[in-house]
Motif scaffolding. Structure first.
Motif, PDB file in Angstrom:
ATOM      1  N   GLU A   1       0.838  -1.202   0.000  1.00 41.18           N
ATOM      2  CA  GLU A   1       0.000   0.000   0.000  1.00 41.18           C
ATOM      3  C   GLU A   1       0.872   1.252   0.000  1.00 41.18           C
ATOM      4  O   GLU A   1       0.535   2.246  -0.645  1.00 41.18           O
ATOM      5  N   LYS A  53      -1.235   5.930   7.893  1.00 43.48           N
ATOM      6  CA  LYS A  53      -2.436   6.523   7.307  1.00 43.48           C
ATOM      7  C   LYS A  53      -3.258   7.100   8.454  1.00 43.48           C
ATOM      8  O   LYS A  53      -3.567   6.414   9.421  1.00 43.48           O
ATOM      9  N   GLU A  84       3.753   1.617  -1.507  1.00 41.33           N
ATOM     10  CA  GLU A  84       4.183   1.820  -2.893  1.00 41.33           C
ATOM     11  C   GLU A  84       3.073   2.439  -3.738  1.00 41.33           C
ATOM     12  O   GLU A  84       3.318   3.321  -4.557  1.00 41.33           O
ATOM     13  N   LYS A  85       1.827   1.987  -3.525  1.00 41.93           N
ATOM     14  CA  LYS A  85       0.684   2.552  -4.260  1.00 41.93           C
ATOM     15  C   LYS A  85       0.515   4.038  -3.945  1.00 41.93           C
ATOM     16  O   LYS A  85       0.243   4.839  -4.838  1.00 41.93           O
ATOM     17  N   VAL A  86       0.665   4.408  -2.669  1.00 47.82           N
ATOM     18  CA  VAL A  86       0.524   5.815  -2.263  1.00 47.82           C
ATOM     19  C   VAL A  86       1.619   6.657  -2.910  1.00 47.82           C
ATOM     20  O   VAL A  86       1.350   7.742  -3.439  1.00 47.82           O
ATOM     21  N   ILE A 116       3.277   6.091  -5.652  1.00 45.40           N
ATOM     22  CA  ILE A 116       3.012   6.201  -7.090  1.00 45.40           C
ATOM     23  C   ILE A 116       1.848   7.149  -7.355  1.00 45.40           C
ATOM     24  O   ILE A 116       1.924   8.015  -8.230  1.00 45.40           O
ATOM     25  N   GLU A 117       0.771   7.002  -6.585  1.00 39.89           N
ATOM     26  CA  GLU A 117      -0.424   7.838  -6.784  1.00 39.89           C
ATOM     27  C   GLU A 117      -0.123   9.327  -6.644  1.00 39.89           C
ATOM     28  O   GLU A 117      -0.600  10.144  -7.419  1.00 39.89           O
ATOM     29  N   PHE A 118       0.700   9.673  -5.649  1.00 38.07           N
ATOM     30  CA  PHE A 118       0.996  11.084  -5.398  1.00 38.07           C
ATOM     31  C   PHE A 118       2.302  11.552  -6.040  1.00 38.07           C
ATOM     32  O   PHE A 118       2.693  12.701  -5.866  1.00 38.07           O
ATOM     33  N   HIS A 119       2.969  10.658  -6.771  1.00 39.01           N
ATOM     34  CA  HIS A 119       4.216  10.992  -7.466  1.00 39.01           C
ATOM     35  C   HIS A 119       5.243  11.614  -6.515  1.00 39.01           C
ATOM     36  O   HIS A 119       5.803  12.680  -6.790  1.00 39.01           O
ATOM     37  N   TYR A 153      -1.249  10.967   4.933  1.00 39.33           N
ATOM     38  CA  TYR A 153      -0.159  10.010   5.080  1.00 39.33           C
ATOM     39  C   TYR A 153       1.063  10.701   5.641  1.00 39.33           C
ATOM     40  O   TYR A 153       1.369  11.839   5.266  1.00 39.33           O
TER      41      TYR A 153
END
Length: 78
Positions: free
Chosen positions: A21, A58, A23-25, A27-30, A72
Motif C-alpha cells: 500500500e 495513514k 508503494e501505491k501511495v 506512485i499515486e501522489f508521485h 499520510y
C-alpha cells in the motif's frame, strides 16, 4: 501511569500501512518518502503501533462536512 491519547475523540485513527500500500501511495501522489510529511516514531498517537523509521502511517480524519479524509505521514526517528 501513561496517558493513552488514542481513546480521545480529537485524535484521529492512525494505521500503519503495508509495504504494498505504501508503494501505491507513493506512485499515486508521485512522491518519495523524503517528500512526505513526517511523524515522529515516539508520537503518542503511535504508541500502540509497532513502527520503524520509513513506515508510512495513514491518518483517517472525519468531518461533518467533508466526510472522511486520509493523510499520510512517514515515520522518522526524531
Amino acid at each position: 501511569m501513561a496517558l493513552d491519547v488514542t481513546h480521545y475523540s480529537l485524535v484521529p485513527k492512525h494505521t500503519k500501512i503495508s509495504d504494498a500500500e505504501k508503494e501505491k501511495v507513493l506512485i499515486e501522489f508521485h512522491i518519495t518518502t523524503k517528500e512526505m510529511p513526517k511523524i515522529l516514531k515516539d508520537d503518542p498517537a503511535l504508541a500502540k503501533l509497532t513502527v520503524k523509521e520509513g513506515d508510512v502511517i495513514k491518518i483517517e480524519r472525519e468531518s461533518k462536512t467533508a466526510g472522511v479524509s486520509y493523510y499520510y505521514r512517514v515515520v522518522i526517528d526524531g
